[in-house]
Write a protein that holds these residues in place. Structure first.
Motif, PDB file in Angstrom:
ATOM      1  N   ILE A 124       2.330   3.831 -13.142  1.00  0.00           N
ATOM      2  CA  ILE A 124       2.424   3.454 -11.719  1.00  0.00           C
ATOM      3  C   ILE A 124       1.070   3.043 -11.337  1.00  0.00           C
ATOM      4  N   LEU A 125       1.443   1.844 -10.323  1.00  0.00           N
ATOM      5  CA  LEU A 125       0.456   1.300  -9.443  1.00  0.00           C
ATOM      6  C   LEU A 125       0.658   1.893  -7.982  1.00  0.00           C
ATOM      7  N   ILE A 126      -0.406   2.370  -7.132  1.00  0.00           N
ATOM      8  CA  ILE A 126      -0.096   2.724  -5.731  1.00  0.00           C
ATOM      9  C   ILE A 126      -1.068   1.708  -5.064  1.00  0.00           C
ATOM     10  N   VAL A 127      -0.464   1.037  -4.245  1.00  0.00           N
ATOM     11  CA  VAL A 127      -1.277   0.137  -3.122  1.00  0.00           C
ATOM     12  C   VAL A 127      -1.038   0.632  -1.617  1.00  0.00           C
ATOM     13  N   GLU A 128      -2.066   1.516  -1.057  1.00  0.00           N
ATOM     14  CA  GLU A 128      -2.073   1.981  -0.034  1.00  0.00           C
ATOM     15  C   GLU A 128      -3.459   2.124   0.748  1.00  0.00           C
ATOM     16  N   ASP A 129      -3.598   1.682   1.895  1.00  0.00           N
ATOM     17  CA  ASP A 129      -4.914   1.358   2.517  1.00  0.00           C
ATOM     18  C   ASP A 129      -5.476   2.686   3.299  1.00  0.00           C
ATOM     19  N   ILE A 182      -6.820   5.762   2.375  1.00  0.00           N
ATOM     20  CA  ILE A 182      -7.597   6.228   1.167  1.00  0.00           C
ATOM     21  C   ILE A 182      -7.090   7.752   0.884  1.00  0.00           C
ATOM     22  N   VAL A 183      -7.162   8.503   2.099  1.00  0.00           N
ATOM     23  CA  VAL A 183      -6.653   9.986   2.021  1.00  0.00           C
ATOM     24  C   VAL A 183      -5.316   9.930   1.387  1.00  0.00           C
ATOM     25  N   PHE A 184      -4.286   9.404   2.001  1.00  0.00           N
ATOM     26  CA  PHE A 184      -2.901   9.360   1.480  1.00  0.00           C
ATOM     27  C   PHE A 184      -2.821   8.713  -0.037  1.00  0.00           C
ATOM     28  N   CYS A 185      -3.496   7.800  -0.194  1.00  0.00           N
ATOM     29  CA  CYS A 185      -3.446   6.860  -1.465  1.00  0.00           C
ATOM     30  C   CYS A 185      -3.832   8.121  -2.529  1.00  0.00           C
ATOM     31  N   LYS A 186      -5.135   8.663  -2.573  1.00  0.00           N
ATOM     32  CA  LYS A 186      -5.672   9.656  -3.252  1.00  0.00           C
ATOM     33  C   LYS A 186      -4.575  10.939  -3.442  1.00  0.00           C
ATOM     34  N   MET A 187      -4.015  11.210  -2.369  1.00  0.00           N
ATOM     35  CA  MET A 187      -3.082  12.462  -2.293  1.00  0.00           C
ATOM     36  C   MET A 187      -1.822  12.022  -3.108  1.00  0.00           C
ATOM     37  N   LEU A 188      -1.448  10.962  -2.953  1.00  0.00           N
ATOM     38  CA  LEU A 188      -0.236  10.587  -3.913  1.00  0.00           C
ATOM     39  C   LEU A 188      -0.580  10.270  -5.430  1.00  0.00           C
ATOM     40  N   THR A 189      -1.772   9.950  -5.566  1.00  0.00           N
ATOM     41  CA  THR A 189      -2.380   9.731  -7.069  1.00  0.00           C
ATOM     42  C   THR A 189      -2.219  10.821  -7.736  1.00  0.00           C
ATOM     43  N   ARG A 190      -2.904  11.910  -7.184  1.00  0.00           N
ATOM     44  CA  ARG A 190      -3.250  13.264  -7.659  1.00  0.00           C
ATOM     45  C   ARG A 190      -1.856  13.938  -7.854  1.00  0.00           C
ATOM     46  N   SER A 220       0.803   8.261 -15.375  1.00  0.00           N
ATOM     47  CA  SER A 220      -0.502   7.446 -15.363  1.00  0.00           C
ATOM     48  C   SER A 220      -0.465   6.698 -14.064  1.00  0.00           C
ATOM     49  N   VAL A 221      -1.569   6.884 -13.368  1.00  0.00           N
ATOM     50  CA  VAL A 221      -1.624   6.176 -12.025  1.00  0.00           C
ATOM     51  C   VAL A 221      -2.700   5.692 -11.696  1.00  0.00           C
ATOM     52  N   SER A 222      -2.729   4.278 -11.136  1.00  0.00           N
ATOM     53  CA  SER A 222      -3.896   3.481 -10.730  1.00  0.00           C
ATOM     54  C   SER A 222      -3.496   3.408  -9.281  1.00  0.00           C
ATOM     55  N   ASP A 223      -4.705   3.367  -8.451  1.00  0.00           N
ATOM     56  CA  ASP A 223      -4.404   3.031  -7.126  1.00  0.00           C
ATOM     57  C   ASP A 223      -5.736   1.938  -6.549  1.00  0.00           C
ATOM     58  N   ALA A 224      -5.061   1.348  -5.544  1.00  0.00           N
ATOM     59  CA  ALA A 224      -5.719   0.283  -4.815  1.00  0.00           C
ATOM     60  C   ALA A 224      -5.715   0.310  -3.308  1.00  0.00           C
ATOM     61  N   GLN A 225      -6.647   0.014  -2.614  1.00  0.00           N
ATOM     62  CA  GLN A 225      -6.442   0.110  -1.194  1.00  0.00           C
ATOM     63  C   GLN A 225      -6.402  -1.179  -0.593  1.00  0.00           C
ATOM     64  N   SER A 226      -6.205  -2.337  -1.399  1.00  0.00           N
ATOM     65  CA  SER A 226      -6.190  -3.876  -0.718  1.00  0.00           C
ATOM     66  C   SER A 226      -5.303  -4.440  -1.953  1.00  0.00           C
ATOM     67  N   ALA A 227      -4.603  -5.754  -1.021  1.00  0.00           N
ATOM     68  CA  ALA A 227      -4.031  -6.695  -1.986  1.00  0.00           C
ATOM     69  C   ALA A 227      -4.797  -7.059  -3.173  1.00  0.00           C
ATOM     70  N   GLU A 285      -0.110  -3.626 -17.259  1.00  0.00           N
ATOM     71  CA  GLU A 285       1.430  -3.679 -17.053  1.00  0.00           C
ATOM     72  C   GLU A 285       1.770  -2.209 -16.416  1.00  0.00           C
ATOM     73  N   PHE A 286       2.532  -2.304 -15.369  1.00  0.00           N
ATOM     74  CA  PHE A 286       3.083  -1.102 -14.711  1.00  0.00           C
ATOM     75  C   PHE A 286       4.622  -0.892 -14.897  1.00  0.00           C
ATOM     76  N   ASP A 287       5.073   0.170 -14.850  1.00  0.00           N
ATOM     77  CA  ASP A 287       6.524   0.474 -14.776  1.00  0.00           C
ATOM     78  C   ASP A 287       7.084   0.354 -13.252  1.00  0.00           C
ATOM     79  N   LEU A 288       6.156   0.843 -12.379  1.00  0.00           N
ATOM     80  CA  LEU A 288       6.512   1.012 -10.964  1.00  0.00           C
ATOM     81  C   LEU A 288       5.360   0.730 -10.006  1.00  0.00           C
ATOM     82  N   ALA A 289       5.511   0.004  -8.938  1.00  0.00           N
ATOM     83  CA  ALA A 289       4.400  -0.271  -7.913  1.00  0.00           C
ATOM     84  C   ALA A 289       4.829   0.477  -6.601  1.00  0.00           C
ATOM     85  N   ILE A 290       4.153   1.069  -6.190  1.00  0.00           N
ATOM     86  CA  ILE A 290       4.549   1.771  -4.750  1.00  0.00           C
ATOM     87  C   ILE A 290       3.437   0.904  -3.871  1.00  0.00           C
TER      88      ILE A 290
END
Length: 117
Positions: free
Chosen positions: A5-10, A12-20, A28-35, A46-51
């Protein structure tokens, strides 16, 4: 089956909470705070899901959604937003979003949504 899963959420607290939360549930999760960060991850993995958050500092989630579906149509995409409107929901659907969720998000509800995909 969703594994990566890729999480794209600016927010950062919410993004890291979702990642954990998702890592604790076996993903397996990767996260980003920008496009731009998201595109780096997408170019390397390659990701199965992008949030995707709709409102980001450098682009919006619809733009990322279109690029994901253009290069990897099988990747599932959930668009999330605090700025819920029928117009945004319609744009997400037309661009190929598999789900649309308004914030605030209950992580358990998100997990159920992911498990249904």
């Amino acid at each position: 089956m969703i594994n990566k899963i890729l999480i794209v959420e600016d927010d950062i607290v919410f993004c890291k909470m979702l990642t954990r939360f998702l890592v604790k549930n076996g993903y397996s999760v990767s996260d980003a705070q920008s496009a731009n960060e998201a595109y780096t991850h997408l170019g390397q993995n390659e990701f199965d899901l992008a949030i995707l958050d709709y409102k980001l500092p450098d682009e919006n989630g619809i733009d990322i959604l279109k690029k994901i579906k253009g290069s990897s149509p099988a990747t599932k995409v959930i668009l999330i937003t605090r700025f819920s409107s029928q117009q945004v929901e319609d744009m997400a659907e037309q661009a190929g979003a598999d789900a649309y969720i308004s914030k605030p998000i209950d992580p358990s509800d998100l997990l159920i949504q992911i498990q249904k995909m």
